[in-house]
Design a protein around this motif. Sequence first.
Motif, PDB file in Angstrom:
ATOM      1  N   ILE A 198       0.585  -1.410   0.109  1.00  0.00           N
ATOM      2  CA  ILE A 198      -0.064   0.380  -0.382  1.00  0.00           C
ATOM      3  C   ILE A 198       0.857   1.113   0.063  1.00  0.00           C
ATOM      4  CG2 ILE A 198      -1.495   1.799   1.276  1.00  0.00           C
ATOM      5  CD1 ILE A 198      -3.015  -1.259   2.122  1.00  0.00           C
ATOM      6  N   VAL A 199       2.130   1.320   0.502  1.00  0.00           N
ATOM      7  CA  VAL A 199       2.818   2.419   0.498  1.00  0.00           C
ATOM      8  C   VAL A 199       3.538   2.529  -0.197  1.00  0.00           C
ATOM      9  CG1 VAL A 199       5.124   2.913   1.781  1.00  0.00           C
ATOM     10  CG2 VAL A 199       2.940   2.315   3.502  1.00  0.00           C
ATOM     11  N   LEU A 200       4.254   1.595  -1.201  1.00  0.00           N
ATOM     12  CA  LEU A 200       4.467   1.585  -2.401  1.00  0.00           C
ATOM     13  C   LEU A 200       3.897   2.197  -3.037  1.00  0.00           C
ATOM     14  CD1 LEU A 200       7.048   1.406  -4.133  1.00  0.00           C
ATOM     15  CD2 LEU A 200       6.258  -1.394  -4.333  1.00  0.00           C
ATOM     16  N   ALA A 201       2.354   1.689  -3.111  1.00  0.00           N
ATOM     17  CA  ALA A 201       1.077   2.637  -4.414  1.00  0.00           C
ATOM     18  C   ALA A 201       1.724   3.956  -4.430  1.00  0.00           C
ATOM     19  CB  ALA A 201       0.010   1.005  -4.256  1.00  0.00           C
ATOM     20  N   VAL A 202       1.004   4.129  -3.372  1.00  0.00           N
ATOM     21  CA  VAL A 202       0.904   5.319  -2.521  1.00  0.00           C
ATOM     22  C   VAL A 202       2.077   6.022  -3.063  1.00  0.00           C
ATOM     23  CG1 VAL A 202       0.467   7.327  -1.306  1.00  0.00           C
ATOM     24  CG2 VAL A 202      -1.040   4.891  -1.178  1.00  0.00           C
ATOM     25  N   LEU A 203       2.945   5.853  -2.552  1.00  0.00           N
ATOM     26  CA  LEU A 203       4.215   6.840  -3.306  1.00  0.00           C
ATOM     27  C   LEU A 203       4.630   6.264  -5.571  1.00  0.00           C
ATOM     28  CD1 LEU A 203       7.237   5.156  -1.114  1.00  0.00           C
ATOM     29  CD2 LEU A 203       5.579   7.404  -0.854  1.00  0.00           C
ATOM     30  N   ILE A 204       4.262   5.368  -5.926  1.00  0.00           N
ATOM     31  CA  ILE A 204       3.857   5.281  -7.049  1.00  0.00           C
ATOM     32  C   ILE A 204       2.893   6.468  -7.976  1.00  0.00           C
ATOM     33  CG2 ILE A 204       3.109   4.163  -9.348  1.00  0.00           C
ATOM     34  CD1 ILE A 204       5.133   1.623  -7.823  1.00  0.00           C
ATOM     35  N   TYR A 205       2.197   6.919  -6.929  1.00  0.00           N
ATOM     36  CA  TYR A 205       0.814   7.640  -7.688  1.00  0.00           C
ATOM     37  C   TYR A 205       1.787   8.914  -6.991  1.00  0.00           C
ATOM     38  CZ  TYR A 205      -2.873  10.075  -7.524  1.00  0.00           C
ATOM     39  OH  TYR A 205      -3.992  10.333  -7.944  1.00  0.00           O
ATOM     40  N   ILE A 206       2.271   8.980  -6.409  1.00  0.00           N
ATOM     41  CA  ILE A 206       3.197  10.440  -6.617  1.00  0.00           C
ATOM     42  C   ILE A 206       3.584  11.232  -6.982  1.00  0.00           C
ATOM     43  CG2 ILE A 206       3.927  12.256  -4.527  1.00  0.00           C
ATOM     44  CD1 ILE A 206       2.105  10.811  -1.923  1.00  0.00           C
ATOM     45  N   ALA A 207       4.719   9.885  -6.807  1.00  0.00           N
ATOM     46  CA  ALA A 207       5.699  10.073  -8.433  1.00  0.00           C
ATOM     47  C   ALA A 207       5.289  10.351  -9.203  1.00  0.00           C
ATOM     48  CB  ALA A 207       6.501   8.860  -8.508  1.00  0.00           C
ATOM     49  N   MET A 208       4.125   9.510  -9.868  1.00  0.00           N
ATOM     50  CA  MET A 208       3.608   9.499 -11.247  1.00  0.00           C
ATOM     51  C   MET A 208       2.831  10.748 -11.714  1.00  0.00           C
ATOM     52  SD  MET A 208       4.114   6.618 -12.961  1.00  0.00           S
ATOM     53  CE  MET A 208       2.696   6.572 -14.592  1.00  0.00           C
ATOM     54  N   LYS A 259       3.392  12.869  -9.734  1.00  0.00           N
ATOM     55  CA  LYS A 259       4.845  14.799 -10.507  1.00  0.00           C
ATOM     56  C   LYS A 259       5.451  14.629 -10.950  1.00  0.00           C
ATOM     57  CE  LYS A 259       8.245  17.204  -7.210  1.00  0.00           C
ATOM     58  NZ  LYS A 259       8.568  17.533  -5.429  1.00  0.00           N
ATOM     59  N   PHE A 260       6.144  13.896 -11.195  1.00  0.00           N
ATOM     60  CA  PHE A 260       7.615  13.244 -12.639  1.00  0.00           C
ATOM     61  C   PHE A 260       6.536  13.270 -14.076  1.00  0.00           C
ATOM     62  CE2 PHE A 260       9.399  12.259  -8.594  1.00  0.00           C
ATOM     63  CZ  PHE A 260      10.182  13.444  -8.495  1.00  0.00           C
ATOM     64  N   ASN A 261       5.549  12.567 -14.009  1.00  0.00           N
ATOM     65  CA  ASN A 261       5.025  11.983 -15.349  1.00  0.00           C
ATOM     66  C   ASN A 261       6.021  11.020 -16.129  1.00  0.00           C
ATOM     67  OD1 ASN A 261       2.650  11.383 -17.000  1.00  0.00           O
ATOM     68  ND2 ASN A 261       3.424  13.622 -18.107  1.00  0.00           N
ATOM     69  N   PRO A 262       5.883  10.094 -15.524  1.00  0.00           N
ATOM     70  CA  PRO A 262       7.398   9.723 -16.591  1.00  0.00           C
ATOM     71  C   PRO A 262       6.698   8.806 -17.778  1.00  0.00           C
ATOM     72  CG  PRO A 262       7.064   7.934 -14.440  1.00  0.00           C
ATOM     73  CD  PRO A 262       5.913   9.483 -14.323  1.00  0.00           C
ATOM     74  N   HIS A 263       7.339   8.176 -18.649  1.00  0.00           N
ATOM     75  CA  HIS A 263       7.479   7.652 -19.985  1.00  0.00           C
ATOM     76  C   HIS A 263       7.096   6.310 -18.785  1.00  0.00           C
ATOM     77  CE1 HIS A 263       7.177   5.397 -23.499  1.00  0.00           C
ATOM     78  NE2 HIS A 263       7.398   6.712 -23.472  1.00  0.00           N
ATOM     79  N   PRO A 264       5.929   5.487 -19.765  1.00  0.00           N
ATOM     80  CA  PRO A 264       4.893   4.197 -18.926  1.00  0.00           C
ATOM     81  C   PRO A 264       6.387   3.311 -19.135  1.00  0.00           C
ATOM     82  CG  PRO A 264       3.704   5.334 -20.411  1.00  0.00           C
ATOM     83  CD  PRO A 264       5.065   5.724 -20.490  1.00  0.00           C
ATOM     84  N   VAL A 265       7.121   3.436 -19.931  1.00  0.00           N
ATOM     85  CA  VAL A 265       8.001   2.010 -20.014  1.00  0.00           C
ATOM     86  C   VAL A 265       8.773   1.984 -18.678  1.00  0.00           C
ATOM     87  CG1 VAL A 265      10.042   1.166 -20.869  1.00  0.00           C
ATOM     88  CG2 VAL A 265       8.148   1.197 -21.926  1.00  0.00           C
ATOM     89  N   LEU A 266       9.423   2.952 -18.211  1.00  0.00           N
ATOM     90  CA  LEU A 266      10.146   3.326 -17.489  1.00  0.00           C
ATOM     91  C   LEU A 266       9.484   3.435 -15.793  1.00  0.00           C
ATOM     92  CD1 LEU A 266      12.288   7.496 -18.218  1.00  0.00           C
ATOM     93  CD2 LEU A 266      12.501   4.814 -18.427  1.00  0.00           C
ATOM     94  N   ALA A 267       8.185   3.575 -15.912  1.00  0.00           N
ATOM     95  CA  ALA A 267       7.470   3.646 -14.634  1.00  0.00           C
ATOM     96  C   ALA A 267       7.554   2.209 -14.595  1.00  0.00           C
ATOM     97  CB  ALA A 267       6.097   4.006 -14.841  1.00  0.00           C
ATOM     98  N   ALA A 310       9.530  -0.331 -15.353  1.00  0.00           N
ATOM     99  CA  ALA A 310      10.586  -0.954 -14.723  1.00  0.00           C
ATOM    100  C   ALA A 310      11.637  -0.437 -13.921  1.00  0.00           C
ATOM    101  CB  ALA A 310      12.386   0.081 -16.287  1.00  0.00           C
ATOM    102  N   ALA A 311      10.865   0.838 -13.472  1.00  0.00           N
ATOM    103  CA  ALA A 311      11.525   1.213 -11.878  1.00  0.00           C
ATOM    104  C   ALA A 311      10.238   0.440 -10.843  1.00  0.00           C
ATOM    105  CB  ALA A 311      11.030   2.568 -11.854  1.00  0.00           C
ATOM    106  N   SER A 312       9.194  -0.137 -11.056  1.00  0.00           N
ATOM    107  CA  SER A 312       8.696  -0.584 -10.443  1.00  0.00           C
ATOM    108  C   SER A 312       8.580  -1.997  -9.825  1.00  0.00           C
ATOM    109  CB  SER A 312       6.916  -0.813 -11.154  1.00  0.00           C
ATOM    110  OG  SER A 312       6.253   0.585 -10.818  1.00  0.00           O
ATOM    111  N   ALA A 313       9.561  -2.545 -11.858  1.00  0.00           N
ATOM    112  CA  ALA A 313      10.095  -3.719 -11.561  1.00  0.00           C
ATOM    113  C   ALA A 313      11.389  -3.771 -10.552  1.00  0.00           C
ATOM    114  CB  ALA A 313      10.619  -4.410 -12.604  1.00  0.00           C
ATOM    115  N   VAL A 314      12.030  -2.725 -10.545  1.00  0.00           N
ATOM    116  CA  VAL A 314      13.111  -2.832 -10.082  1.00  0.00           C
ATOM    117  C   VAL A 314      12.604  -3.515  -8.270  1.00  0.00           C
ATOM    118  CG1 VAL A 314      15.358  -1.554  -9.380  1.00  0.00           C
ATOM    119  CG2 VAL A 314      14.510  -1.899 -11.747  1.00  0.00           C
TER     120      VAL A 314
END
Length: 190
Positions: free
Chosen positions: A154-164, A166-174, A176-180
């Motif tokens: 849940i914490v990770l999902a919230v952090l990813i949502y905030i990062a998405m 704020k930074f609006n990364p390309h979906p491929v980068l998002a 890849a980052a989630s996999a890492v």
Amino acid sequence: MIFLQLFYEFFKAGLFAIGGGLATLPFLYDISNSTGWFTHGQLADMIAISESTPGAIGINMATYVGYTTAGLPGAVVATLGLVAPSIIIIIIIARFLGAFSENKLVKGAFYGLRPASVGLIAAAGFSVFKLALLQVDLFKVTGAVADLFNWKAIVLAVLIYIAMKKFNPHPVLAIAASAVVGVVFRFGGV
């Protein structure tokens, strides 16, 4: 015999999963329960991998299950089983659509399929939510409400949502980052 069973199971999924790849998830849960080819946890991993690789999720998952069950021939058979109903239905529809396109019954049938598709996709979304953010098995053992929630996820999902946001990364980068993050923090028993 395994090839016939693979074809049959994925043919059923392809025949009744109207609305795209995520609509196949209820059928994949049924395949998991009835055959034991994969667990619900492995299904969650397959969803993550299938969503992050090119191609349709249903086909990616059929190919993966077929491969893990019966090697390369199993992958081909499961994939063919999934797409065969669509091919058959499209051929039949193409043959008769011109004659029936203005028919009230045909229009009504297509209109009626919309809520069914939405329902299947909503059920699939709830299943993914349940697998990713809840720990139902642990809750059943302990009975503690705090154990029902997978707080790390849940914490990770919230952090990813905030990062998405704020930074609006390309979906491929998002992806890849989630996999890492999943590997580093050992999500899914990695």
